[in-house]
Scaffold this motif. Structure first.
Motif: not given
Ligand SMILES: [Zn+2]
Ligand SMILES: [Zn+2]
Length: 330
Positions: A30-31, A87-89, A115-118
């Protein structure tokens, strides 16, 4: 269609595991956090930006099939696609569809835009597997915009007093969110090596963040009044002592609990999380339309009970081995 096994969440029809903690032939990841992305899998399937992270952390020679969000592959009749988890990029929810039955495994997620990840997108399904890191009603996070104003205000005040500002957040995820929102007009920004490394990996996907790698030769005068972003593991190290005089803050969802800040020995705590709080978890579960929910990764029991009692859903707690949020929050 999915089973909860000793090795992880398993789809027998596709013979694939999601975030397995023991080596298997085929894994969907997942990440890139280390409690989800483990070494030793025959083949990995993940989002293309997670692939960059996996190669840097697990070795350039691992076999990865990369997917964009919404793009689908079919494995033995099971249609598998990845959807933004916020959650994160690169973080993804995994959707699996077979003969009209749809499951979604959330992985770690949050429903506010960092503001960073979708940003997270609800994915309609019959069966939803949700995390519950902050699955208690005491966890209600402030709006991120308000927290960033507080952080910048505190930094400006420290800088005016000639004191350095150290902001702790884990290297992959939290650090980038902090960096994206720091007001660069206040002063220079420096990075711990772990944060600089994470940024370098993400740069190959086109992500740019402010800040210079803080090397031993960087002079005290250069650092004066700066914001320095480092992982929580930097606490109580000689690396940190060299940054004196400083004030130090931890950025984490756990900072909402009184006492955590004192226990960690920091001056300030900013409530900034890469996980969903109580309200987000509830909204996310309802938005899927799922009648059957599996709760993992946190407060399984209380949240599953709440979903049964308050929302009339069929909800069960699933205790996944290895589901420690080591890197996620602190
Ligand atoms: Zn996690
Ligand atoms: Zn995570």
């Amino acid at each position: 269609m999915l089973k909860f096994t000793e090795r992880g969440v398993y789809c027998p029809q596709a013979d694939v595991y999601i975030d397995p903690w023991e080596p298997v032939e085929r894994a969907i990841v997942t990440h890139g956090h280390s409690d989800h992305a483990r070494r030793g899998m025959g083949r990995y399937l993940c989002h293309q930006h997670t692939a960059l992270i996996l190669r840097s952390r697990l070795g350039a020679d691992i076999v990865i099939q990369e997917l964009a969000y919404q793009q689908a592959v079919s494995i033995n009749g099971v249609r598998i696609s990845l959807h933004p988890a916020g959650h994160i990029i690169g973080s993804a929810q995994v959707r699996l569809a077979y003969k009209g039955e749809v499951w979604v495994v959330s992985g770690d997620y949050k429903c506010v835009n960092d503001g960073v990840s979708i940003p997270y997108e609800p994915v309609p399904c019959h069966h939803f597997v949700t995390e519950s890191t902050f699955g208690l009603p005491i966890y209600r996070f402030p709006q991120p915009g308000a927290v960033f104003s507080e952080i910048n205000g505190w930094w400006a005040q420290n800088a005016a007093e000639g004191t350095n500002t150290v902001l702790l957040g884990y290297a992959l995820g939290k650090s980038q969110v902090i960096l994206r929102h720091l007001d660069t007009s206040i002063g220079p920004i420096f990075l711990h090596g772990a944060v600089a490394n994470a940024n370098a990996v993400l740069a190959s996907a086109g992500y740019q963040f402010p800040g210079d790698y803080l090397i031993p030769e960087t002079g005290r005068q250069t650092v004066k009044g700066a914001a320095i972003v480092a992982p929580p593991s930097a606490l109580n190290t000689s690396w940190l002592r060299k940054l004196m005089p400083y004030r130090i803050a931890l950025c984490s969802g756990w900072m909402q609990l009184r006492g955590t800040r004192r226990r960690k020995g920091v001056d300030r705590g900013f409530v900034l999380s890469d996980h969903a709080d109580w309200d987000q978890l509830n909204r996310a579960v309802i938005a899927t339309g799922a009648g059957d929910v599996y709760v993992t990764h946190g407060y399984e029991g209380p949240f599953a009970r709440w979903l049964r009692d308050q929302h009339g859903l069929q909800a069960s707690e699933v205790h996944l081995r290895g589901a420690a949020t080591v890197e996620d929050e602190l």
